[in-house]
Write a protein that holds these residues in place. Structure first.
Motif, PDB file in Angstrom:
ATOM      1  N   ARG A 193     -45.482   8.331  16.939  1.00  0.00           N
ATOM      2  CA  ARG A 193     -45.231   7.444  15.791  1.00  0.00           C
ATOM      3  C   ARG A 193     -45.147   8.216  14.482  1.00  0.00           C
ATOM      4  O   ARG A 193     -44.350   7.883  13.605  1.00  0.00           O
ATOM      5  N   LYS A 194     -45.995   9.255  14.345  1.00  0.00           N
ATOM      6  CA  LYS A 194     -46.014  10.035  13.106  1.00  0.00           C
ATOM      7  C   LYS A 194     -45.218  11.324  13.224  1.00  0.00           C
ATOM      8  O   LYS A 194     -45.220  12.139  12.302  1.00  0.00           O
ATOM      9  N   GLY A 195     -44.527  11.513  14.357  1.00  0.00           N
ATOM     10  CA  GLY A 195     -43.752  12.724  14.570  1.00  0.00           C
ATOM     11  C   GLY A 195     -42.416  12.703  13.853  1.00  0.00           C
ATOM     12  O   GLY A 195     -42.041  11.732  13.191  1.00  0.00           O
ATOM     13  N   ARG A 196     -41.661  13.771  14.012  1.00  0.00           N
ATOM     14  CA  ARG A 196     -40.385  13.946  13.316  1.00  0.00           C
ATOM     15  C   ARG A 196     -39.443  12.770  13.548  1.00  0.00           C
ATOM     16  O   ARG A 196     -38.771  12.302  12.633  1.00  0.00           O
ATOM     17  N   TYR A 197     -39.391  12.263  14.788  1.00  0.00           N
ATOM     18  CA  TYR A 197     -38.428  11.220  15.116  1.00  0.00           C
ATOM     19  C   TYR A 197     -39.053   9.833  15.224  1.00  0.00           C
ATOM     20  O   TYR A 197     -38.330   8.849  15.450  1.00  0.00           O
ATOM     21  N   GLY A 198     -40.364   9.723  15.054  1.00  0.00           N
ATOM     22  CA  GLY A 198     -41.056   8.464  15.290  1.00  0.00           C
ATOM     23  C   GLY A 198     -40.520   7.287  14.493  1.00  0.00           C
ATOM     24  O   GLY A 198     -40.219   6.227  15.049  1.00  0.00           O
ATOM     25  N   SER A 199     -40.395   7.453  13.193  1.00  0.00           N
ATOM     26  CA  SER A 199     -39.929   6.364  12.341  1.00  0.00           C
ATOM     27  C   SER A 199     -38.497   5.961  12.681  1.00  0.00           C
ATOM     28  O   SER A 199     -38.162   4.770  12.726  1.00  0.00           O
ATOM     29  N   ALA A 200     -37.642   6.955  12.940  1.00  0.00           N
ATOM     30  CA  ALA A 200     -36.244   6.660  13.280  1.00  0.00           C
ATOM     31  C   ALA A 200     -36.159   5.903  14.592  1.00  0.00           C
ATOM     32  O   ALA A 200     -35.347   4.983  14.743  1.00  0.00           O
ATOM     33  N   ILE A 201     -37.001   6.269  15.554  1.00  0.00           N
ATOM     34  CA  ILE A 201     -37.010   5.567  16.841  1.00  0.00           C
ATOM     35  C   ILE A 201     -37.423   4.115  16.641  1.00  0.00           C
ATOM     36  O   ILE A 201     -36.818   3.187  17.191  1.00  0.00           O
ATOM     37  N   GLU A 202     -38.449   3.897  15.847  1.00  0.00           N
ATOM     38  CA  GLU A 202     -38.925   2.536  15.594  1.00  0.00           C
ATOM     39  C   GLU A 202     -37.869   1.675  14.918  1.00  0.00           C
ATOM     40  O   GLU A 202     -37.718   0.485  15.234  1.00  0.00           O
ATOM     41  N   ASN A 203     -37.129   2.275  13.981  1.00  0.00           N
ATOM     42  CA  ASN A 203     -36.230   1.492  13.137  1.00  0.00           C
ATOM     43  C   ASN A 203     -34.770   1.461  13.599  1.00  0.00           C
ATOM     44  O   ASN A 203     -34.008   0.577  13.176  1.00  0.00           O
ATOM     45  N   GLN A 204     -34.365   2.411  14.454  1.00  0.00           N
ATOM     46  CA  GLN A 204     -32.947   2.519  14.791  1.00  0.00           C
ATOM     47  C   GLN A 204     -32.641   2.396  16.278  1.00  0.00           C
ATOM     48  O   GLN A 204     -31.475   2.370  16.665  1.00  0.00           O
ATOM     49  N   VAL A 205     -33.672   2.316  17.115  1.00  0.00           N
ATOM     50  CA  VAL A 205     -33.479   2.279  18.561  1.00  0.00           C
ATOM     51  C   VAL A 205     -34.063   0.981  19.111  1.00  0.00           C
ATOM     52  O   VAL A 205     -35.206   0.627  18.787  1.00  0.00           O
ATOM     53  N   GLY A 206     -33.277   0.282  19.936  1.00  0.00           N
ATOM     54  CA  GLY A 206     -33.795  -0.944  20.545  1.00  0.00           C
ATOM     55  C   GLY A 206     -34.926  -0.639  21.505  1.00  0.00           C
ATOM     56  O   GLY A 206     -36.031  -1.171  21.386  1.00  0.00           O
ATOM     57  N   SER A 207     -34.668   0.221  22.479  1.00  0.00           N
ATOM     58  CA  SER A 207     -35.706   0.660  23.406  1.00  0.00           C
ATOM     59  C   SER A 207     -35.430   2.094  23.825  1.00  0.00           C
ATOM     60  O   SER A 207     -34.270   2.500  23.964  1.00  0.00           O
ATOM     61  N   LEU A 208     -36.503   2.850  24.017  1.00  0.00           N
ATOM     62  CA  LEU A 208     -36.408   4.214  24.519  1.00  0.00           C
ATOM     63  C   LEU A 208     -37.255   4.301  25.783  1.00  0.00           C
ATOM     64  O   LEU A 208     -38.449   4.009  25.760  1.00  0.00           O
ATOM     65  N   GLN A 209     -36.630   4.693  26.878  1.00  0.00           N
ATOM     66  CA  GLN A 209     -37.336   4.918  28.142  1.00  0.00           C
ATOM     67  C   GLN A 209     -37.182   6.391  28.496  1.00  0.00           C
ATOM     68  O   GLN A 209     -36.113   6.974  28.325  1.00  0.00           O
ATOM     69  N   TYR A 210     -38.246   6.984  29.013  1.00  0.00           N
ATOM     70  CA  TYR A 210     -38.182   8.415  29.297  1.00  0.00           C
ATOM     71  C   TYR A 210     -38.808   8.737  30.645  1.00  0.00           C
ATOM     72  O   TYR A 210     -39.625   7.980  31.182  1.00  0.00           O
ATOM     73  N   THR A 211     -38.415   9.896  31.183  1.00  0.00           N
ATOM     74  CA  THR A 211     -39.048  10.425  32.382  1.00  0.00           C
ATOM     75  C   THR A 211     -39.848  11.667  32.005  1.00  0.00           C
ATOM     76  O   THR A 211     -39.493  12.401  31.077  1.00  0.00           O
ATOM     77  N   SER A 212     -40.930  11.893  32.719  1.00  0.00           N
ATOM     78  CA  SER A 212     -41.733  13.105  32.523  1.00  0.00           C
ATOM     79  C   SER A 212     -42.520  13.360  33.793  1.00  0.00           C
ATOM     80  O   SER A 212     -42.798  12.442  34.568  1.00  0.00           O
ATOM     81  N   GLY A 213     -42.894  14.617  33.992  1.00  0.00           N
ATOM     82  CA  GLY A 213     -43.693  14.972  35.160  1.00  0.00           C
ATOM     83  C   GLY A 213     -44.058  16.436  35.129  1.00  0.00           C
ATOM     84  O   GLY A 213     -43.291  17.272  34.636  1.00  0.00           O
ATOM     85  N   ARG A 214     -45.222  16.766  35.639  1.00  0.00           N
ATOM     86  CA  ARG A 214     -45.684  18.154  35.642  1.00  0.00           C
ATOM     87  C   ARG A 214     -44.826  19.039  36.532  1.00  0.00           C
ATOM     88  O   ARG A 214     -44.871  20.260  36.437  1.00  0.00           O
ATOM     89  N   GLY A 215     -44.035  18.412  37.438  1.00  0.00           N
ATOM     90  CA  GLY A 215     -43.134  19.194  38.270  1.00  0.00           C
ATOM     91  C   GLY A 215     -42.000  19.826  37.479  1.00  0.00           C
ATOM     92  O   GLY A 215     -41.342  20.759  37.952  1.00  0.00           O
ATOM     93  N   ASP A 216     -41.764  19.335  36.262  1.00  0.00           N
ATOM     94  CA  ASP A 216     -40.717  19.897  35.405  1.00  0.00           C
ATOM     95  C   ASP A 216     -41.284  21.104  34.660  1.00  0.00           C
ATOM     96  O   ASP A 216     -41.780  20.984  33.540  1.00  0.00           O
ATOM     97  N   LYS A 217     -41.227  22.265  35.293  1.00  0.00           N
ATOM     98  CA  LYS A 217     -41.773  23.479  34.688  1.00  0.00           C
ATOM     99  C   LYS A 217     -40.945  23.957  33.497  1.00  0.00           C
ATOM    100  O   LYS A 217     -41.461  24.627  32.607  1.00  0.00           O
TER     101      LYS A 217
END
Length: 218
Positions: free
Chosen positions: A117-141
């Motif tokens: 929320r307080k990161g570089r893109y946080g405010s823009a994501i809140e105000n300009q993006v309808g929804s953001l879905q992401y993938t993550s996993g420790r297998g991604d070295k």
């Protein structure tokens, strides 16, 4: 579809076609087409920072493309892999009118801290993006400390996810086994659902034919 680092144009088109074929079946729509946004990210594994500089330039072209689609009243869902998500983040950060209906961030090579929320893109994501879905996993070295972290001094979202995320950010329930594992069923299902949500949006016919802002850039 926005590809990632160290992919050339042929790689991008091939992956875009893979997504298109899968989504045509999931959507039961043989006329569905995936638009591929290709950028020069193929400078080899030893020139990551050079590719980031190219990505920042390409972000301006992506912004113009998005504005063009907006002028036509066309809702936009972007699937982006790896460093392609950095390109989108920069477009949002630099332009307050870069609006996206849906952003699917697949194994994002973007610092996790920048997506809070307080990161570089946080405010823009809140105000300009309808929804953001992401993938993550420790297998991604690749986006973990051993590779991305050594270069950027921060763990990537593709490995570490994001804490204290904006309210419109959610994780897709899928743990990729490696960095290029982005065609799993939960991911393509999420893309299908995002596209179906867009199809519920009525396009104003008075906006058709007004796309005149793609000139310039490469």
């Amino acid at each position: 579809y926005v590809h990632g680092y160290n992919n050339d144009h042929e790689d991008a088109v091939t992956r875009g076609q893979e997504y298109e074929n899968i989504l045509r079946k999931k959507l039961s729509d043989e006329n569905f087409e995936m638009v591929v946004f290709s950028w020069r990210g193929d400078f080899g594994w030893l020139n990551f920072k050079g590719s980031k500089a190219i990505a920042r330039d390409a972000a301006e072209s992506l912004y113009r493309l998005n504005r063009c689609l907006q002028a036509e009243g066309i809702p936009v869902t972007i699937l982006a892999h790896s460093l392609g998500n950095y390109l989108i983040g920069e477009s949002l950060f630099n332009h307050g009118d870069m609006e996206l209906d849906n952003w699917l961030a697949l194994q994002a090579a973007v610092p996790s801290r920048d997506m809070t929320r307080k990161g570089r893109y946080g405010s823009a994501i809140e105000n300009q993006v309808g929804s953001l879905q992401y993938t993550s996993g420790r297998g991604d070295k690749t986006t973990g400390w051993s590779i991305y972290g050594l270069s950027e001094g921060a763990i990537g979202m593709g490995n570490g996810g994001v804490k204290n995320a904006p309210a419109n950010v959610t994780r897709i329930d899928y743990a990729p086994e490696e960095h290029g594992d982005i065609l799993g069923k939960p991911i393509t299902d999420a893309a299908r659902d995002a596209i179906n949500r867009m199809r519920q949006i009525t396009i104003d016919p008075t906006l058709q034919g007004q796309c005149e802002i793609l000139s310039g850039g490469e």
